[in-house]
Design an enzyme around this catalytic site. Structure first.
Site, mmCIF file in Angstrom:
data_model
loop_
_atom_site.group_PDB
_atom_site.id
_atom_site.type_symbol
_atom_site.label_atom_id
_atom_site.label_comp_id
_atom_site.label_asym_id
_atom_site.label_seq_id
_atom_site.Cartn_x
_atom_site.Cartn_y
_atom_site.Cartn_z
ATOM 1 N N ASP A 196 1.731 6.614 -0.190
ATOM 2 C CA ASP A 196 0.441 6.674 0.488
ATOM 3 C C ASP A 196 0.474 7.760 1.567
ATOM 4 O OD1 ASP A 196 -2.104 5.739 1.750
ATOM 5 O OD2 ASP A 196 -1.817 4.032 0.422
ATOM 6 N N HIS A 276 -4.839 5.203 6.194
ATOM 7 C CA HIS A 276 -4.840 4.565 4.862
ATOM 8 C C HIS A 276 -3.488 3.938 4.512
ATOM 9 C CE1 HIS A 276 -5.068 4.670 0.350
ATOM 10 N NE2 HIS A 276 -6.341 4.399 0.568
ATOM 11 N N SER A 638 -8.256 0.730 -3.313
ATOM 12 C CA SER A 638 -7.057 0.949 -2.492
ATOM 13 C C SER A 638 -6.670 -0.290 -1.709
ATOM 14 C CB SER A 638 -7.324 2.028 -1.427
ATOM 15 O OG SER A 638 -7.092 3.297 -1.926
#
Ligand SMILES: *[C@@H]1O[C@H](CO)[C@@H](O)[C@H](O)[C@H]1NC(C)=O
Ligand SMILES: *[C@@H]1O[C@H](CO)[C@@H](O)[C@H](O)[C@H]1NC(C)=O
Ligand SMILES: *[C@@H]1O[C@H](CO)[C@@H](O)[C@H](O)[C@H]1NC(C)=O
Ligand SMILES: *[C@@H]1O[C@H](CO)[C@@H](O)[C@H](O)[C@H]1NC(C)=O
Ligand SMILES: *[C@@H]1O[C@H](CO)[C@@H](O)[C@H](O)[C@H]1NC(C)=O
Ligand SMILES: *[C@@H]1O[C@H](CO)[C@@H](O)[C@H](O)[C@H]1NC(C)=O
Length: 859
Positions: A196, A276, A638
């Site tokens: 990620d 994220h 996600s």
């Protein structure tokens, strides 16, 4: 190659009108690439070169069987039996020697190819693929592809984070940890590899003390089997790997070569500059009981699904620029080499990668096939291309593809007018102070002097436009226009404006329901509300006009419209079942780049992915709503993916010898397809209006159903599969040649061909049923006692299903498997998709189910 692609896509555009949105994007991408390629091909300088991933002959580490003299086999080290010995120096030595051998072979091939010319090799891949990433001109790529020893070559493509810009909440799972000894134990010692945007090592979700205020017994002990390392950088100091975070690296060679990387923006370290990566990592394995506090407001306690699992960070996505496949493959290669148990990928290609005739043979999926061979469960986001059919960006049966669900949590609020009218709205904002009413002033009525053409006063972005005397202690009424969605207007700036003018708060009205539907309930530090529905906005404006007196020039002189705003920070749970989120990518799975349907169910399972609260990086700059915050509530497949990764860690901690397929089966076959009242779960679909249409969710919307954590821990039977089964699947897949399978995987196609649909997945999917098909499945008893099962089922429309046997006794030990044949017969020609369901009910309480999907039926 790209030309063939665009033709294929254009053909699809004609057939699948529903896909128009998606296809246009793909086409635009392609046209740009193609134009650029044509111009450049007339002038072949180094500048024209691009990054390619090249796979060459020779087994990667996880496949190597010891056939070379002096080099010990390495494949077995990744089997369950061997994993515990992984750290021994003999094993390490054998792996290192074989790696060196592969690197040497790679360099020999490159040197021979480039002769005396220089070349740039960005990565050497050893574990999952034997190959490398290298810069090549188009001409060189063509030549290299024909070179002896080269199996495949694929141009770098971009991948992106699968987040959507709609906020979300965490579906906090209750009571899931009891079986594992409580949150102090859940997921203990499992390692989740997160590919990620990196991690914020200072976040409390990743504290070494494991939550609960840092009690000593909660400290994480070292895991000797893990072989990963922690990079150290100024912004990612020694100590960032603290036992909770046990490995941290970054992979940026392709991003750098692509000219997109700037170390002061993207950080050449595992540090998360985006948010994220911290978000996904904390959802999977964040510590238990960490308070979520934004602007001083407590929104509840956060916990990862497997709060005691460890996190290994492989940063390959970067803020603002996304990621490149050579970096992602390098990250996965390293994660498996390091010994992670689960790989969580909240990323996907911008569109199906077009290098091979089959989606299953793209470089990433091939690498992931070998990750699974090495006993690593791979979980990947389904993509955010929904609700259009065939919008999946996760393809292969060896990967668990996760759809996003909308759970029942919301933050409703109201505004009460002095005439007792109550209007609904949202915003994670405090109520107006005291039990009193406040006057309203419309932004356009509070404008002072000439307006500056640069700003629309109604967006409330610029304090100097307004007369402070008029706004002071009143609620400023602004308009949530499209400038907030596509332009530069932000809610934070409205807050600044109101604060600068001494206002009591603000009210946002909308001019169109569409704009309102794009509003995410974001945390705001002052009293505020957004009326997301146009008619409610008109009621408020009518009320304002009625009670605001104006002089002859239309200048307001008396503000008599008074209101109060409620508390928007309180979560309400409706008890409603999860729905498939509108944006969640839908099946059927595509087998190739003609968009032909595959005999594989995708997505596979649904988990919460809408408005999920989880860790955030205060350095994040892409999402204006959470600048400087440590927590954010965001949405996407996600966010759904790490829920499944976390559950897989719980399952594997409990059942360390289960294969990735068995873990996946346990989660899928126990997923919910009905709500509490026995009604089918629903999927959001386009309605033409702003509220999505709700239709019964099909397996192409949610796979096997909504993740049911408690049931997954005790499935009774599983549908297991091993590497050889995936080889058989590939051999049987349309457009895949036996030599390709052998070259890519080292596997040999079986003499008697099976069919793709025969792969022992916990689902039956037929893209084209002609007459009668007999499909075998094998179930394996994973309970430690014998049990009697009865099968019941519903037929898909235009199909009759016969099952043999419909009852069976399953034992333990050598008696633990049972073969069942499913005979599907088309009763009518039809080309609409139809679905059925097969239930297995055990005499000791186990219940599992598998979905049937049939697309075309021929007699
Ligand atoms: C190729 O491009 C370079 C740099 O852009 C330029 O200097 C050169 O003249 C070009 N050569 C041809 C044959 O167009
Ligand atoms: C080992 O792998 C090589 C190359 O893939 C193959 O030719 C050989 O038959 C394999 N040997 C065994 C014992 O599986
Ligand atoms: C990298 O980013 C920094 C900070 O925004 C900027 O000052 C610098 O010019 C950038 N460097 C390059 C090479 O673009
Ligand atoms: C949140 O966790 C803290 C301990 O960290 C605990 O004292 C508190 O009661 C929890 N609050 C809620 C609402 O669960
Ligand atoms: C399905 O299979 C039949 C028989 O092989 C074939 O004639 C038909 O074209 C196929 N249909 C599709 C949509 O692939
Ligand atoms: C399974 O069925 C057999 C035969 O009816 C019965 O004897 C046995 O007790 C059953 N076993 C279980 C675990 O229910």
């Amino acid at each position: 190659m790209s030309r063939r692609w665009s033709l294929a896509v254009a053909g699809v555009a004609a057939t699948y009108l529903l896909l128009v949105g998606l296809v246009v994007v793909v086409l635009l991408d392609l046209l740009l690439c193609e134009a650029a390629a044509e111009i450049e091909s007339t002038n072949s300088t180094v500048r024209d070169s691009e990054i390619y991933v090249v796979v060459i002959e020779g087994d990667p580490v996880v496949n190597y069987n010891g056939s070379l003299p002096g080099l010990v086999a390495t494949a077995e080290f990744y089997s369950h039996a061997w994993r515990a010995h992984h750290h021994s120096s003999n094993v390490k030595d054998a792996i290192q020697k074989y790696k060196n051998y592969l690197s040497e072979k790679q360099d020999q091939l490159l040197k021979a190819f480039f002769k005396s010319q220089e070349y740039t090799k960005l990565y050497s891949y050893h574990h999952l693929l034997n190959g490398f990433a290298v810069k090549l001109t188009a001409k060189q790529a063509e030549l290299l592809e024909k070179t002896t020893g080269v199996i495949a070559i694929q141009k770098s493509y971009k991948v992106k984070k699968t987040t959507v810009h709609t906020p979300e909440y965490l579906g906090l799972v209750q009571g899931i940890w009891e079986e594992e000894g409580g949150p102090e134990k859940a997921g203990e010692d499992m390692i989740i590899g997160i590919v990620d945007t990196g991690i914020d090592p200072t976040h409390p979700s990743f504290a070494a003390s494991g939550g609960h205020g840092g009690q000593q017994h909660m400290l994480y002990t070292p895991l000797p089997n893990f072989r990963g390392i922690c990079e150290v950088a100024e912004e990612f100091p020694r100590g960032s790997c603290n036992g909770k975070i046990i490995g941290a690296r970054h992979f940026a060679a392709a991003a750098i070569e692509g000219g997109a990387f700037n170390a002061s923006l993207q950080f050449a370290s595992p540090l998360d500059g985006d948010g994220h990566g911290s978000h996904t990592a904390s959802t999977a394995a964040g510590n238990h009981g960490v308070p979520v506090i934004v602007d001083g407001v407590f929104y509840g306690n956060a916990s990862g699904v497997a709060p005691r699992a460890r996190i290994a960070v492989y940063k390959a996505l970067y803020r603002m620029i996304g990621g490149f496949i050579p970096d992602v493959v390098a990250a996965c290669d390293q994660a498996v080499a390091d010994g992670v148990d689960i790989l969580s990928l909240s990323l996907g290609p911008n569109s199906p990668p077009g290098a091979s005739s089959s989606t299953f043979l793209n470089i990433l999926d091939l690498a992931l096939l070998n990750a699974v061979k090495a006993n690593v469960l791979v979980v990947q986001a389904a993509g955010n291309g929904g609700p259009y059919e065939k919008s999946m960006t996760s393809f292969s049966p060896w990967v668990v593809s996760v759809a996003a669900g909308v759970d029942d949590r919301s933050y409703p609020n109201t505004i009460t007018l002095s005439d007792q009218t109550v209007l609904p709205g949202i915003a994670l904002a405090p109520p107006t102070r005291g039990d009193r009413l406040y006057g309203m002033v419309l932004a356009n009525d509070a404008v002072m002097g000439e307006t500056n053409a640069l700003y629309t006063p109604s967006d409330c972005q610029e304090p100097s436009l307004f007369d402070p005397a008029l706004v002071h202690n009143r609620l400023l009424v602004c308009t949530y226009s499209f400038n907030f969605i596509f332009g530069g207007s932000t809610m934070q700036q409205v807050v600044n404006t109101v604060r600068a003018l001494g206002g009591a708060g603000f009210i946002m009205v909308v001019e169109s329901d569409i704009a309102g539907s794009k509003f995410d309930p974001i945390p705001l530090p002052i009293p505020a509300i957004v009326l997301t529905v146009t008619s409610d906005s008109q009621v408020l404006l009518g009320f304002y006009d009625k009670y605001t007196e104006k002089d002859a020039h239309g200048k307001p002189i008396l503000f008599g419209a008074e209101v109060k705003i409620g508390d928007g920070q309180i979560a309400r749970c409706s008890g409603q079942a999860q729905q498939v989120a509108l944006f969640s990518s839908r099946g059927p799975d595509v087998a190739d780049f003609q968009f032909d349907n595959a005999d594989v169910l995708k997505p596979n399972i649904m988990a919460p992915g809408y408005l999920i609260w989880a860790a955030w990086s205060p350095l994040a700059i892409d999402n204006l709503n959470y600048m400087g915050q440590r927590w954010a509530m965001i949405s996407g497949t996600s966010m759904a993916t790490p829920h499944v990764a976390g559950l897989a860690a719980l399952l594997k901690a409990k059942n360390p010898l289960w294969s990735p397929a068995a873990l996946a089966s346990a989660m899928m076959t126990t997923a919910d397809i009905l709500d509490r009242n026995g009604k089918p779960l629903l999927a959001q679909q386009l309605s033409g209006g702003t509220t999505p249409l709700l239709e019964p969710a099909t397996p192409f919307d949610m796979g096997s159903g909504a993740l049911n954590i408690n049931a997954a821990l005790n499935p009774g039977i599983v549908f297991d599969a091993e590497h050889g089964d995936y080889i058989g699947f590939l051999c049987a897949s349309e457009g895949v040649r036996a030599w390709q399978v052998n070259a890519f995987t080292g596997g040999v196609c079986p003499r008697v061909a099976q069919r793709a649909a025969d792969l022992n997945m916990p689902s039956i999917t037929l893209a084209n049923l002609t007459g009668i098909r007999v499909i075998p499945r094998t179930v394996t008893n994973v309970a430690n006692h014998p049990e009697n099962y009865t099968i019941s089922w519903t037929d898909p429309a235009d199909v009759v299903v016969a099952i043999n046997p419909t009852t069976f006794s399953i034992g333990i030990g050598s008696q633990k498997t049972q073969v069942i044949t499913f005979t599907l017969r088309a009763t009518r020609i039809s080309s609409f998709v139809s679905f059925g369901n097969i239930m297995f009910k055990g005499s000791l309480g186990h219940t599992v189910h598998i979905p049937i999907s049939v697309i075309n039926k021929q007699l």
